[in-house]
Write a protein that holds these residues in place. Structure first.
Motif, PDB file in Angstrom:
ATOM      1  N   ALA A   1       1.322  -1.388  -0.018  1.00 26.36           N
ATOM      2  CA  ALA A   1       0.207  -0.126  -0.155  1.00 26.36           C
ATOM      3  C   ALA A   1       1.002   1.531   0.136  1.00 26.36           C
ATOM      4  O   ALA A   1       0.504   2.504  -0.538  1.00 26.36           O
ATOM      5  N   VAL A   2       1.883   1.228   0.421  1.00 30.93           N
ATOM      6  CA  VAL A   2       3.180   2.295   0.512  1.00 30.93           C
ATOM      7  C   VAL A   2       3.020   3.113  -0.493  1.00 30.93           C
ATOM      8  O   VAL A   2       3.471   3.926  -1.300  1.00 30.93           O
ATOM      9  N   ARG A   3       3.342   2.436  -1.987  1.00 29.39           N
ATOM     10  CA  ARG A   3       3.307   2.794  -2.788  1.00 29.39           C
ATOM     11  C   ARG A   3       2.399   2.033  -4.098  1.00 29.39           C
ATOM     12  O   ARG A   3       2.046   3.752  -4.678  1.00 29.39           O
TER      13      ARG A   3
ATOM     14  N   ARG B   1      13.550   5.557  12.387  1.00 32.53           N
ATOM     15  CA  ARG B   1      13.546   6.413  11.779  1.00 32.53           C
ATOM     16  C   ARG B   1      14.157   6.412  10.232  1.00 32.53           C
ATOM     17  O   ARG B   1      13.994   7.716   9.877  1.00 32.53           O
ATOM     18  N   THR B   2      14.518   5.772   9.530  1.00 31.10           N
ATOM     19  CA  THR B   2      15.400   5.526   8.299  1.00 31.10           C
ATOM     20  C   THR B   2      13.399   5.476   7.721  1.00 31.10           C
ATOM     21  O   THR B   2      13.848   6.370   6.514  1.00 31.10           O
ATOM     22  N   THR B   3      12.738   4.454   8.084  1.00 29.49           N
ATOM     23  CA  THR B   3      11.978   4.993   7.714  1.00 29.49           C
ATOM     24  C   THR B   3      10.871   5.915   7.241  1.00 29.49           C
ATOM     25  O   THR B   3      10.647   6.471   6.496  1.00 29.49           O
ATOM     26  N   ILE B   4      10.930   6.778   8.376  1.00 30.32           N
ATOM     27  CA  ILE B   4      10.068   8.272   8.526  1.00 30.32           C
ATOM     28  C   ILE B   4      11.176   8.984   7.331  1.00 30.32           C
ATOM     29  O   ILE B   4      10.504   9.741   6.016  1.00 30.32           O
ATOM     30  N   GLU B   5      12.383   8.773   7.094  1.00 24.76           N
ATOM     31  CA  GLU B   5      13.412  10.140   6.436  1.00 24.76           C
ATOM     32  C   GLU B   5      12.950   9.080   4.985  1.00 24.76           C
ATOM     33  O   GLU B   5      12.655  10.439   4.019  1.00 24.76           O
TER      34      GLU B   5
ATOM     35  N   ALA C   1       8.384   0.192  -2.920  1.00 23.78           N
ATOM     36  CA  ALA C   1       7.275  -1.052  -2.790  1.00 23.78           C
ATOM     37  C   ALA C   1       6.596  -1.269  -1.500  1.00 23.78           C
ATOM     38  O   ALA C   1       5.289  -0.819  -1.714  1.00 23.78           O
ATOM     39  N   ARG C   2       7.738  -2.026  -1.043  1.00 27.02           N
ATOM     40  CA  ARG C   2       7.391  -2.739   0.356  1.00 27.02           C
ATOM     41  C   ARG C   2       8.150  -2.104   1.558  1.00 27.02           C
ATOM     42  O   ARG C   2       9.667  -2.250   1.329  1.00 27.02           O
ATOM     43  N   VAL C   3       8.111  -1.397   2.635  1.00 32.62           N
ATOM     44  CA  VAL C   3       8.484  -0.938   3.990  1.00 32.62           C
ATOM     45  C   VAL C   3       8.339  -1.797   4.718  1.00 32.62           C
ATOM     46  O   VAL C   3       7.570  -1.204   5.924  1.00 32.62           O
ATOM     47  N   GLU C   4       8.436  -3.486   5.723  1.00 31.32           N
ATOM     48  CA  GLU C   4       8.119  -4.052   6.465  1.00 31.32           C
ATOM     49  C   GLU C   4       8.965  -3.408   7.874  1.00 31.32           C
ATOM     50  O   GLU C   4      10.145  -4.023   7.547  1.00 31.32           O
ATOM     51  N   LEU C   5       7.632  -3.503   8.629  1.00 23.61           N
ATOM     52  CA  LEU C   5       9.368  -3.484  10.058  1.00 23.61           C
ATOM     53  C   LEU C   5       9.150  -4.968  10.942  1.00 23.61           C
ATOM     54  O   LEU C   5       8.086  -5.622  10.618  1.00 23.61           O
ATOM     55  N   ILE C   6      10.042  -5.667  11.359  1.00 20.07           N
ATOM     56  CA  ILE C   6      10.196  -7.018  11.872  1.00 20.07           C
ATOM     57  C   ILE C   6      10.650  -6.733  13.395  1.00 20.07           C
ATOM     58  O   ILE C   6      11.513  -6.368  13.573  1.00 20.07           O
TER      59      ILE C   6
ATOM     60  N   GLY D   1       4.978  -4.556  11.313  1.00 23.73           N
ATOM     61  CA  GLY D   1       4.575  -2.451  10.941  1.00 23.73           C
ATOM     62  C   GLY D   1       4.427  -2.667   9.272  1.00 23.73           C
ATOM     63  O   GLY D   1       6.062  -3.153   8.804  1.00 23.73           O
ATOM     64  N   HIS D   2       3.400  -2.083   8.505  1.00 21.18           N
ATOM     65  CA  HIS D   2       3.465  -1.531   7.745  1.00 21.18           C
ATOM     66  C   HIS D   2       4.226   0.305   7.400  1.00 21.18           C
ATOM     67  O   HIS D   2       3.099   0.935   7.109  1.00 21.18           O
ATOM     68  N   VAL D   3       5.244  -0.234   7.864  1.00 22.21           N
ATOM     69  CA  VAL D   3       6.464   1.101   8.921  1.00 22.21           C
ATOM     70  C   VAL D   3       6.191   2.540   7.506  1.00 22.21           C
ATOM     71  O   VAL D   3       5.806   3.645   8.082  1.00 22.21           O
ATOM     72  N   GLY D   4       5.624   1.647   6.645  1.00 22.53           N
ATOM     73  CA  GLY D   4       6.450   3.281   4.898  1.00 22.53           C
ATOM     74  C   GLY D   4       4.822   4.167   5.432  1.00 22.53           C
ATOM     75  O   GLY D   4       4.643   5.666   4.766  1.00 22.53           O
TER      76      GLY D   4
END
Lengths: 452, 452
Positions: free
Chosen positions: B146-148, B227-231, B240-245, B363-366
């Motif tokens: 969904a982030v993309r 913080r990497t994701t936020i930036e 297209a995808r950025v997921e936290l585990i 998390g779908h952190v993006g």
């Protein structure tokens, strides 16, 4: 009613004819008596009070921004008062770190982009006019950047709204997505003032692209330009803008702006991304274009050069009107699935040519959306009839191809019959049922979208 | 009522206890008596007839796909019948040249992607479960892409719906954008079966990217990953995808799948684009990550390698459940503006750690959306209380930061109180007013989203 308004708003409630007349028309070609009064609201509380007074007197309420509607949204067809929100023009919260901004409804899109300039972000939605964010939300507006960034449907995150009873509610949040109940935000986006008055708008912003490159490309025929566009959409080129201008429009712009653009159909394009990404997109599109006779590519990367290239597009409407002194333009707004764009457009061009009526054609062709501007003599009923006949044929064609009668202007007064054909009586009756439930006195911009 | 259903549907109307029980539960942890009967619909006409019979008898109707709701959407809290649409599983029209597809509601997302494989297109929305398109539309689902590519909100173009009176209507068209009246499509998307039964869904498709690259990256702390994701979101990387585990989830997955992933918080990422574009995004993200302690980047470009890297994410939920035999998971679903993600997440992690309750975090952190899975002993009321307390604190925090209580699961039974806090009594009352107007007998999945 007027006494109550005067008591509450003093000089901010005007009954002067000039003020009423200015609020009783828009860019459409309808002639209707002006509203009985204009209230200049300066706060959500002002709007709520005006609506409550109107509700007490069963008086219609018509929200007004800058009056750039093309479909008669602002006309007092059932009388009533105009609530002018143009003084509600504060940018309330710039949340640059979240890529969102919250504004009052009277902020125009150009003002918004000025205000956020220093953040490195921009708001992409650009209908031709410098419309207000409130009006753009109410008509589900879009424009040239929608092919990449979406329309107001995708970009409004949250609203504050004064309901038909004068209550203030909020819809949505600043989170990027949500599954929290009915999507009231999107119910109000595109409701054309018939469900409430929008008093705050929160929209998404985007980082200014690292690189921007613009190009114009001429084609021997409209078909070549359209087929190039279809191909770039099908393979997923993330183009930021792709606009068609027909030969007539180029001719009118050349005359109006003293330019010497090649008098052929042309595509105007813009690419956003990293320098390498922009380069890659540009090469790909150039290759597609030359497969359809595209030639005379002209490139621009500096803001000044880009502005020069885009002059033709920006001036098309005005140049069109000026090309026939005293004329009035009727603008069409169909939008079709991308693969049907050539079918829909070429047949309609042929019909327009055969009619003999002067016209120009511009289009957000990447979205399958385009506008004929028929230029008619308002004193010649025959010409109006011809324009209406062409428009009817175009809409019927678009609907039969799976499209819509309005891509971005809204239904207003002019497309009510088309809406029934497009959506079906059952769906329109469902819209009416929602309208009756949320506005039982039928005071919110009555007589627009559907008769009730 | 049952006699009438039996007469109309014969063996396709079942009152067998096993069938009813299967349709009377979902992935939530509520215990409710099953529906009185299950109708297996095979066509829109079947659904319309079942709804008409139900309306005649004031009997609740609950649409059922594959039963993957997490929020009790499928439970017969007010009795009634279940309409199982899983046999309505035809792909009706693949319009590859328009990047759209029309399906019956029982088609699952994996089936859909199988069916369109040869077109070079794909449908990106992927909630964890292999849910049906009907169910995904009804809950406004999203997932890792969904982030993309957006959620069901952005990707549903048109619907066919059986209304509460058994009428069949269509909403929307296949055109990419439209301003034709109220956005009924988006009113039904996310309405959780409370306004009608979705019997056809038209969604957008996307060209399969020329290049796909996946990566995992470990971080010394959750904060570094966030913080990497936020930036990357703030500078507009089109990831297209950025997921936290989190570390717990990695540990559970290692044990469950016999892997030896570094037991640290990690980001799983995927990049789509041209080969050069993917390379560019990857380099940029790697640079951002190393600024926050990111290390041990592992890359994969072939489908097999990508699948291996993503195993941890795909197995997290199941591995979590298995890590505590006999446990039940309660999943949270808050979503906040991206800049507030660290604040929201880190405080909630601290609270969860302090509580002593086993949990995992993905998390779908993006998008600012994440899920705690609290793993509780269903026989220990104290643990349920702890989980509810943690969830309440998390939701309150998310709302105070401008977020939502549910990013993608829906309100269902569990989040009604949260919805009132989030949206306000006025907005929820507006939802109720719409519900009453469109479903005056209150038969469409009653008792979900709000009490009425």
């Amino acid at each position: 009613m007027l006494a109550a308004l005067k008591a509450r708003f003093g000089e901010r409630c005007s009954t002067a004819l000039a003020v009423r007349e200015q609020h009783g028309r828009d860019e459409s070609s309808f002639e209707v008596p002006p509203p009985a009064a204009v209230v200049f609201a300066e706060s959500t509380g002002d709007v709520a009070d005006a609506v409550r007074l109107a509700a007490e007197h069963d008086t219609p309420v018509i929200p007004f921004g800058v009056g750039s509607s093309l479909e008669g949204h602002l006309l007092a067809v059932q009388g009533g008062i105009s609530i002018d929100v143009s003084r509600m023009d504060k940018v309330l919260a710039i949340n640059a770190e979240d890529l969102t901004v919250t504004v009052q409804p009277g902020v125009t899109r150009k003002r918004l982009n000025e205000e956020i300039k220093s953040t490195g972000l921009f708001f992409p939605i650009d209908p031709g006019a410098d419309a207000t964010l409130g009006g753009m939300a109410a008509t589900r507006a879009s424009g040239t950047n929608a092919v990449r960034y979406g329309t107001m449907r995708e970009n409004v995150l949250a609203l504050e709204v004064v309901t038909a009873s004068g209550e203030v509610i909020r819809t949505g949040t600043r989170a990027k997505k949500s599954s929290a109940g009915y999507d009231l935000t999107r119910l109000f986006v595109g409701s054309e003032g018939t469900l409430g008055v929008i008093t705050e708008v929160t929209v998404r912003l985007y980082p200014l692209p690292e690189a921007i490159s613009a190009a114009i490309c001429s084609f021997p025929s409209i078909e070549g330009a359209v087929r190039t566009t279809i191909e770039m959409m099908q393979i997923g080129v993330p183009i930021a803008r792709v606009e068609l201008i027909d030969r007539n429009a180029v001719r009118m712009v050349n005359k109006h702006s003293k330019l010497d653009l090649r008098e052929q159909p042309m595509l105007l394009m813009e690419f956003h991304g990293s320098p390498a990404g922009v380069q890659e997109q540009a090469e790909l599109v150039q290759e597609l274009a030359s497969g359809h006779g595209g030639e005379a590519f002209e490139w621009a990367t500096t803001p000044e050069e880009r502005t020069r290239l885009w002059t033709a597009r920006h001036n098309a409407y005005f140049a069109g009107i000026q090309s026939r002194p005293g004329c009035r333009a009727i603008s069409t707004d169909t939008c079709v699935p991308i693969s049907r764009l050539a079918d829909c457009l070429l047949d309609s061009v042929r019909e327009a040519d055969e009619s003999g009526l002067p016209y120009f054609l511009v289009g957000h062709v990447g979205d399958g959306n385009f506008h004929f501007g028929y230029l008619l003599d308002p004193n010649d009923p025959q010409e109006r009839e011809t324009a209406e006949r062409l428009n009817h044929a175009l809409v019927s064609r678009a609907l039969s191809l799976g499209g819509t009668c309005t891509g971005e202007h809204g239904v207003g007064l002019h497309k009510m019959d088309f809406l029934v054909t497009e959506a079906g009586a059952g769906a329109v009756e469902m819209m009416r049922t929602i309208k009756r439930a949320l506005d039982p006195r039928n005071i919110m911009n009555p007589g627009k979208i559907f008769s009730i």
